[in-house]
Design an enzyme around this catalytic site. Sequence first.
Site, mmCIF file in Angstrom:
data_model
loop_
_atom_site.group_PDB
_atom_site.id
_atom_site.type_symbol
_atom_site.label_atom_id
_atom_site.label_comp_id
_atom_site.label_asym_id
_atom_site.label_seq_id
_atom_site.Cartn_x
_atom_site.Cartn_y
_atom_site.Cartn_z
ATOM 1 N N LYS A 58 -6.477 -23.266 25.903
ATOM 2 C CA LYS A 58 -6.742 -22.604 24.613
ATOM 3 C C LYS A 58 -5.588 -21.654 24.259
ATOM 4 O O LYS A 58 -5.188 -21.549 23.100
ATOM 5 C CB LYS A 58 -8.066 -21.825 24.671
ATOM 6 C CG LYS A 58 -9.314 -22.694 24.764
ATOM 7 C CD LYS A 58 -9.572 -23.552 23.540
ATOM 8 C CE LYS A 58 -9.988 -22.771 22.325
ATOM 9 N NZ LYS A 58 -10.384 -23.678 21.201
ATOM 10 N N TYR A 66 -9.161 -24.132 31.403
ATOM 11 C CA TYR A 66 -9.712 -24.057 30.038
ATOM 12 C C TYR A 66 -8.980 -22.990 29.227
ATOM 13 O O TYR A 66 -8.455 -23.264 28.137
ATOM 14 C CB TYR A 66 -11.216 -23.743 30.074
ATOM 15 C CG TYR A 66 -11.758 -23.279 28.732
ATOM 16 C CD1 TYR A 66 -11.845 -24.147 27.657
ATOM 17 C CD2 TYR A 66 -12.166 -21.956 28.539
ATOM 18 C CE1 TYR A 66 -12.316 -23.721 26.412
ATOM 19 C CE2 TYR A 66 -12.637 -21.515 27.311
ATOM 20 C CZ TYR A 66 -12.711 -22.406 26.251
ATOM 21 O OH TYR A 66 -13.168 -21.979 25.026
ATOM 22 N N THR A 90 -10.792 -18.401 21.762
ATOM 23 C CA THR A 90 -11.695 -17.666 22.644
ATOM 24 C C THR A 90 -11.044 -16.388 23.163
ATOM 25 O O THR A 90 -9.812 -16.294 23.249
ATOM 26 C CB THR A 90 -12.076 -18.572 23.840
ATOM 27 O OG1 THR A 90 -12.803 -17.810 24.797
ATOM 28 C CG2 THR A 90 -10.855 -19.163 24.515
ATOM 29 N N ASP A 91 -11.882 -15.447 23.584
ATOM 30 C CA ASP A 91 -11.356 -14.220 24.203
ATOM 31 C C ASP A 91 -10.794 -14.492 25.603
ATOM 32 O O ASP A 91 -10.072 -13.659 26.161
ATOM 33 C CB ASP A 91 -12.436 -13.135 24.263
ATOM 34 C CG ASP A 91 -13.679 -13.526 25.058
ATOM 35 O OD1 ASP A 91 -13.754 -14.682 25.545
ATOM 36 O OD2 ASP A 91 -14.586 -12.682 25.190
ATOM 37 N N GLU A 92 -11.104 -15.664 26.165
ATOM 38 C CA GLU A 92 -10.670 -15.934 27.547
ATOM 39 C C GLU A 92 -9.160 -16.049 27.669
ATOM 40 O O GLU A 92 -8.612 -15.968 28.766
ATOM 41 C CB GLU A 92 -11.342 -17.208 28.075
ATOM 42 C CG GLU A 92 -12.841 -17.115 28.012
ATOM 43 C CD GLU A 92 -13.570 -18.153 28.861
ATOM 44 O OE1 GLU A 92 -12.952 -18.791 29.717
ATOM 45 O OE2 GLU A 92 -14.781 -18.292 28.645
HETATM 46 P P1 NAD Z 1 -18.725 -27.792 22.441
HETATM 47 O O1 NAD Z 1 -18.184 -28.263 23.746
HETATM 48 O O2 NAD Z 1 -20.177 -27.572 22.286
HETATM 49 O O3 NAD Z 1 -18.296 -28.818 21.278
HETATM 50 C C1 NAD Z 1 -17.027 -29.394 21.218
HETATM 51 C C2 NAD Z 1 -17.055 -30.517 20.184
HETATM 52 O O4 NAD Z 1 -15.734 -31.055 20.079
HETATM 53 C C3 NAD Z 1 -17.971 -31.687 20.575
HETATM 54 O O5 NAD Z 1 -18.718 -32.101 19.456
HETATM 55 C C4 NAD Z 1 -17.005 -32.770 21.002
HETATM 56 O O6 NAD Z 1 -17.491 -34.088 20.787
HETATM 57 C C5 NAD Z 1 -15.804 -32.464 20.110
HETATM 58 N N1 NAD Z 1 -14.548 -32.980 20.670
HETATM 59 C C6 NAD Z 1 -14.095 -32.846 21.940
HETATM 60 N N2 NAD Z 1 -12.903 -33.459 22.074
HETATM 61 C C7 NAD Z 1 -12.600 -33.966 20.843
HETATM 62 C C8 NAD Z 1 -11.483 -34.683 20.341
HETATM 63 N N3 NAD Z 1 -10.456 -35.025 21.131
HETATM 64 N N4 NAD Z 1 -11.477 -35.047 19.046
HETATM 65 C C9 NAD Z 1 -12.526 -34.729 18.236
HETATM 66 N N5 NAD Z 1 -13.604 -34.058 18.661
HETATM 67 C C10 NAD Z 1 -13.631 -33.673 19.954
HETATM 68 O O7 NAD Z 1 -17.897 -26.478 22.098
HETATM 69 P P2 NAD Z 1 -18.392 -25.133 21.384
HETATM 70 O O8 NAD Z 1 -19.041 -24.269 22.395
HETATM 71 O O9 NAD Z 1 -19.087 -25.482 20.140
HETATM 72 O O10 NAD Z 1 -16.982 -24.463 21.043
HETATM 73 C C11 NAD Z 1 -16.319 -24.790 19.832
HETATM 74 C C12 NAD Z 1 -14.972 -24.093 19.809
HETATM 75 O O11 NAD Z 1 -15.169 -22.688 19.878
HETATM 76 C C13 NAD Z 1 -14.062 -24.465 20.984
HETATM 77 O O12 NAD Z 1 -12.749 -24.570 20.497
HETATM 78 C C14 NAD Z 1 -14.195 -23.291 21.931
HETATM 79 O O13 NAD Z 1 -13.019 -23.110 22.688
HETATM 80 C C15 NAD Z 1 -14.415 -22.142 20.964
HETATM 81 N N6 NAD Z 1 -15.201 -21.016 21.495
HETATM 82 C C16 NAD Z 1 -16.415 -21.237 22.086
HETATM 83 C C17 NAD Z 1 -17.172 -20.151 22.536
HETATM 84 C C18 NAD Z 1 -18.517 -20.356 23.185
HETATM 85 O O14 NAD Z 1 -19.082 -19.387 23.700
HETATM 86 N N7 NAD Z 1 -19.077 -21.553 23.178
HETATM 87 C C19 NAD Z 1 -16.673 -18.867 22.402
HETATM 88 C C20 NAD Z 1 -15.427 -18.676 21.792
HETATM 89 C C21 NAD Z 1 -14.698 -19.759 21.330
HETATM 90 O O1 TDX Z 2 -24.573 -21.959 36.335
HETATM 91 C C1 TDX Z 2 -23.928 -20.950 35.984
HETATM 92 N N1 TDX Z 2 -24.054 -19.786 36.684
HETATM 93 C C2 TDX Z 2 -23.348 -18.660 36.389
HETATM 94 O O2 TDX Z 2 -23.483 -17.628 37.067
HETATM 95 C C3 TDX Z 2 -23.029 -20.965 34.855
HETATM 96 C C4 TDX Z 2 -22.849 -22.219 34.045
HETATM 97 C C5 TDX Z 2 -22.341 -19.814 34.564
HETATM 98 N N2 TDX Z 2 -22.479 -18.694 35.321
HETATM 99 C C6 TDX Z 2 -21.714 -17.486 34.956
HETATM 100 C C7 TDX Z 2 -20.232 -17.697 34.760
HETATM 101 C C8 TDX Z 2 -19.894 -16.681 33.686
HETATM 102 O O3 TDX Z 2 -19.654 -15.416 34.288
HETATM 103 O O4 TDX Z 2 -22.226 -17.066 33.684
HETATM 104 C C9 TDX Z 2 -21.172 -16.582 32.852
HETATM 105 C C10 TDX Z 2 -21.125 -17.415 31.588
HETATM 106 O O5 TDX Z 2 -20.707 -18.716 31.964
HETATM 107 P P1 TDX Z 2 -20.500 -19.892 30.887
HETATM 108 O O6 TDX Z 2 -21.741 -20.008 30.082
HETATM 109 O O7 TDX Z 2 -19.991 -21.094 31.618
HETATM 110 O O8 TDX Z 2 -19.398 -19.276 29.931
HETATM 111 P P2 TDX Z 2 -17.932 -18.708 30.240
HETATM 112 O O9 TDX Z 2 -17.360 -19.274 31.458
HETATM 113 O O10 TDX Z 2 -18.007 -17.211 30.110
HETATM 114 O O11 TDX Z 2 -17.127 -19.322 28.970
HETATM 115 C C11 TDX Z 2 -17.771 -19.374 27.691
HETATM 116 O O12 TDX Z 2 -17.374 -18.344 26.835
HETATM 117 C C12 TDX Z 2 -16.197 -18.439 26.155
HETATM 118 C C13 TDX Z 2 -17.598 -20.734 27.012
HETATM 119 O O13 TDX Z 2 -17.898 -21.761 27.917
HETATM 120 C C14 TDX Z 2 -16.270 -20.912 26.431
HETATM 121 O O14 TDX Z 2 -16.191 -22.127 25.679
HETATM 122 C C15 TDX Z 2 -15.945 -19.772 25.530
HETATM 123 O O15 TDX Z 2 -14.623 -19.857 25.116
#
Ligand code: NAD
Ligand code: TDX
Length: 360
Positions: A170, A166, A141-143
Amino acid sequence: MIQNLHQPRCILVTGGAGFIGANFLHHIVPKFPEVEIINLDKLTYAGNLLSLSEIESASNYQFIHGDICDLNLLHVLFDDHQITTVVHFAAESHVDRSIHTPLEFVQTNVVGTACLLEAAKTAWNLNASDPAMYRFLHVSTDEVFGALGRTGKFSIDTPYAPRSPYSASKASADHFVRAYAETYELPVIISNCSNNYGPFQFPEKLIPLAIVRSLCNDSIPVYSKGENIRDWLHVHDHCKALETIIHQGINGETYLVGGSAEYSNLDLLNILLTIVDEELQRPVGTSQKLITFVQDRPGHDFRYAIDASKLITELGWSPQYTLSEGLRATVRWYLSNHSWLEAVIDESYRSYLKAQYEIS
Ligand code: NAD
Ligand code: TDX
């Protein structure tokens, strides 16, 4: 110039029952019928096999219920299958949850990643093999880069400065991935992506949360004044970037993935909720009235923005969706996939899984 072309024979996808993993499987399972694809997922609250019903019977796809921290299981998987490629999504992914249960994030995101690296290192005979034969893609992630002020973008040279449990977990995982590349010459690539949105996203994240709350006529919580900025990317564009990186990426490199679609949370919600009202044919403004400002998230990162120029210029990827196109497609997906959404809201997706797997 594109070098190092990698042709997967068997892909181990971790976390494929989650949001991005499920979209990625929908993308690759029908597209590469000659490639064996294994999905290893623990089925935490974020794992949902209903998201995979369209591909579950494909002959090149197999689901394995298991934990990436289970090194014995990983050794067996690598022994039983000729895995050439790992695409590692599995993680605890929600920042708010990491504030309450940080050690779960250390366990899965750090220890789990280290176990996967160890299993790949053991299985792949690295000295004897062509370096393009194997590939370990770590989806990050970019975080990990921390928070930006009003200007600037994250680039591959930005130092790591994570600020939440988190993002610290990562970042730590990213360091382990690089350490395995340096120490053992494991053929790794890291991708760091900005915020994703699209089908199958669990409604704890801002966009699906707002859609669901709006459909239920519930308040939509916005942290502080909604001024924090995120750089949004449709998940299908992310999946195409990952496919490109798997085939054409260069071992040891890092690629930043982002859509150059920066919006404050409030501006984003105003666009999204207008679309929701239009799609539901109700007066525009109905959903905006549900916005409720609530206490800020502790350590809330102010702004993320990605410089994806390396991926664009070196590997030829570019995002296809504009934000408004992507949001409209997403709203339409949630409206036309009522049964998926209802099973998530009433948690029946868990009882369905409990009947088949040993999960809590
Ligand atoms: P998600 O939370 O929707 O899915 C995570 C999946 O991993 C689930 O299916 C869960 O059951 C599985 N999991 C969790 N712990 C596990 C373990 N110990 N063993 C096997 N499986 C396990 O997450 P997502 O939003 O799909 O993100 C996927 C990846 O991409 C993550 O690594 C996250 O950090 C990265 N990422 C997400 C975003 C975003 O905006 N969602 C952005 C950038 C990077
Ligand atoms: O209820 C809410 N109200 C609110 O204002 C929630 C859930 C979020 N927010 C804000 C927090 C953030 O500024 O919205 C923005 C987006 O929040 P999230 O959807 O929780 O995402 P963020 O915290 O930015 O992180 C996400 O992006 C990078 C994903 O959860 C990560 O898995 C990914 O790596």
